[in-house]
Design a protein around this motif. Structure first.
Motif, mmCIF file in Angstrom:
data_model
loop_
_atom_site.group_PDB
_atom_site.id
_atom_site.type_symbol
_atom_site.label_atom_id
_atom_site.label_comp_id
_atom_site.label_asym_id
_atom_site.label_seq_id
_atom_site.Cartn_x
_atom_site.Cartn_y
_atom_site.Cartn_z
ATOM 1 N N TRP A 71 85.045 111.079 11.766
ATOM 2 C CA TRP A 71 86.789 110.822 11.689
ATOM 3 C C TRP A 71 87.107 111.521 10.789
ATOM 4 N N LYS A 72 88.579 112.586 11.776
ATOM 5 C CA LYS A 72 89.073 112.760 10.401
ATOM 6 C C LYS A 72 90.339 112.381 9.252
ATOM 7 N N SER A 73 90.368 110.946 9.567
ATOM 8 C CA SER A 73 91.156 110.131 8.243
ATOM 9 C C SER A 73 90.311 109.765 7.802
ATOM 10 N N ASP A 74 88.936 109.901 7.959
ATOM 11 C CA ASP A 74 87.403 110.146 6.701
ATOM 12 C C ASP A 74 87.165 111.052 5.776
ATOM 13 N N LEU A 75 87.498 111.910 6.130
ATOM 14 C CA LEU A 75 87.563 113.361 5.101
ATOM 15 C C LEU A 75 88.319 113.879 4.634
ATOM 16 N N LEU A 76 90.085 112.825 4.701
ATOM 17 C CA LEU A 76 91.298 112.833 4.144
ATOM 18 C C LEU A 76 91.476 112.376 2.902
ATOM 19 N N TRP A 77 90.488 111.135 2.239
ATOM 20 C CA TRP A 77 90.476 110.201 1.955
ATOM 21 C C TRP A 77 91.986 111.096 0.468
ATOM 22 N N PRO A 78 92.439 110.385 0.030
ATOM 23 C CA PRO A 78 93.686 111.269 -1.427
ATOM 24 C C PRO A 78 92.305 111.790 -2.388
ATOM 25 N N ILE A 79 92.882 112.532 -2.929
ATOM 26 C CA ILE A 79 91.655 113.360 -4.417
ATOM 27 C C ILE A 79 91.383 111.786 -5.542
ATOM 28 N N ASP A 80 92.256 111.341 -5.256
ATOM 29 C CA ASP A 80 91.971 110.268 -6.156
ATOM 30 C C ASP A 80 91.308 108.970 -6.050
ATOM 31 N N GLN A 81 90.788 109.030 -4.665
ATOM 32 C CA GLN A 81 89.677 107.951 -4.389
ATOM 33 C C GLN A 81 88.739 108.053 -4.445
ATOM 34 N N TYR A 82 88.278 109.236 -5.115
ATOM 35 C CA TYR A 82 86.708 109.782 -5.108
ATOM 36 C C TYR A 82 86.070 109.591 -6.463
ATOM 37 N N GLU A 83 85.266 109.112 -5.908
ATOM 38 C CA GLU A 83 84.447 109.515 -7.464
ATOM 39 C C GLU A 83 84.131 110.779 -8.790
ATOM 40 N N ARG A 84 83.466 111.308 -7.005
ATOM 41 C CA ARG A 84 83.216 112.493 -7.858
ATOM 42 C C ARG A 84 84.962 114.074 -7.027
ATOM 43 N N ILE A 85 85.110 114.508 -7.894
ATOM 44 C CA ILE A 85 86.250 116.017 -7.147
ATOM 45 C C ILE A 85 85.014 116.462 -6.227
ATOM 46 N N GLU A 86 84.228 116.925 -6.120
ATOM 47 C CA GLU A 86 83.223 117.274 -5.615
ATOM 48 C C GLU A 86 83.064 116.961 -4.312
ATOM 49 N N ASP A 87 82.902 115.413 -4.292
ATOM 50 C CA ASP A 87 82.951 115.138 -2.450
ATOM 51 C C ASP A 87 83.942 115.359 -1.809
ATOM 52 N N CYS A 88 85.498 115.472 -2.794
ATOM 53 C CA CYS A 88 86.620 115.476 -1.855
ATOM 54 C C CYS A 88 86.689 117.576 -1.610
#
Length: 131
Positions: A71-88
């Motif tokens: 899902w496009k929306s799942d791949l566009l989470w706000p950066i601050d919601q990732y534990e690791r920036i690499e995952d973003c």
């Protein structure tokens, strides 16, 4: 299942090459139609089948395409919601690949009323077997 005296869906899903995802699936009532139509049919030739002659004789196999939905929306989470920036960054690269590639996609209405897109990334084959 026969003792229920009602229609049912009972099939083997054999994934190739992702064999660990393989399973036996059983459904009744309104779920039968869902499972009958869940996969994209394919036209792989019978000699493409990984089965031995014994499995080919005992079961009728329908070839399908194994696709992973994104899902496009799942791949566009706000950066601050990732534990690791690499995952973003990884999600953004995947989305870019999905958009640029010639992958099947479908626009849908999400529960919050916004539009979303599902991309289907081919992973292999699914052989659906029944007696």
């Amino acid at each position: 299942m026969d003792k229920l005296n009602k229609p049912y869906y009972l099939k083997i899903w054999l994934y190739e090459p992702r064999i660990s995802k393989s399973q036996v699936v059983c459904a009744i009532d309104e779920k039968i139609e869902y499972y009958e139509n869940i996969f994209e049919k394919a036209d792989f030739k019978p000699n493409d089948s990984p089965f031995t002659n014994q499995l080919s004789v005992e079961f009728k196999w329908q070839p399908n395409i194994d696709e992973e939905p994104y899902w496009k929306s799942d791949l566009l989470w706000p950066i601050d919601q990732y534990e690791r920036i690499e995952d973003c960054y990884s999600d953004r690269r995947l989305l870019k690949k999905l958009k640029k590639g010639n992958f099947k996609n479908k626009e849908i209405d999400s529960p919050n009323g916004d539009k979303d897109t599902i991309y289907f990334l081919p992973k292999g084959k699914i052989w659906v077997g029944k007696k």
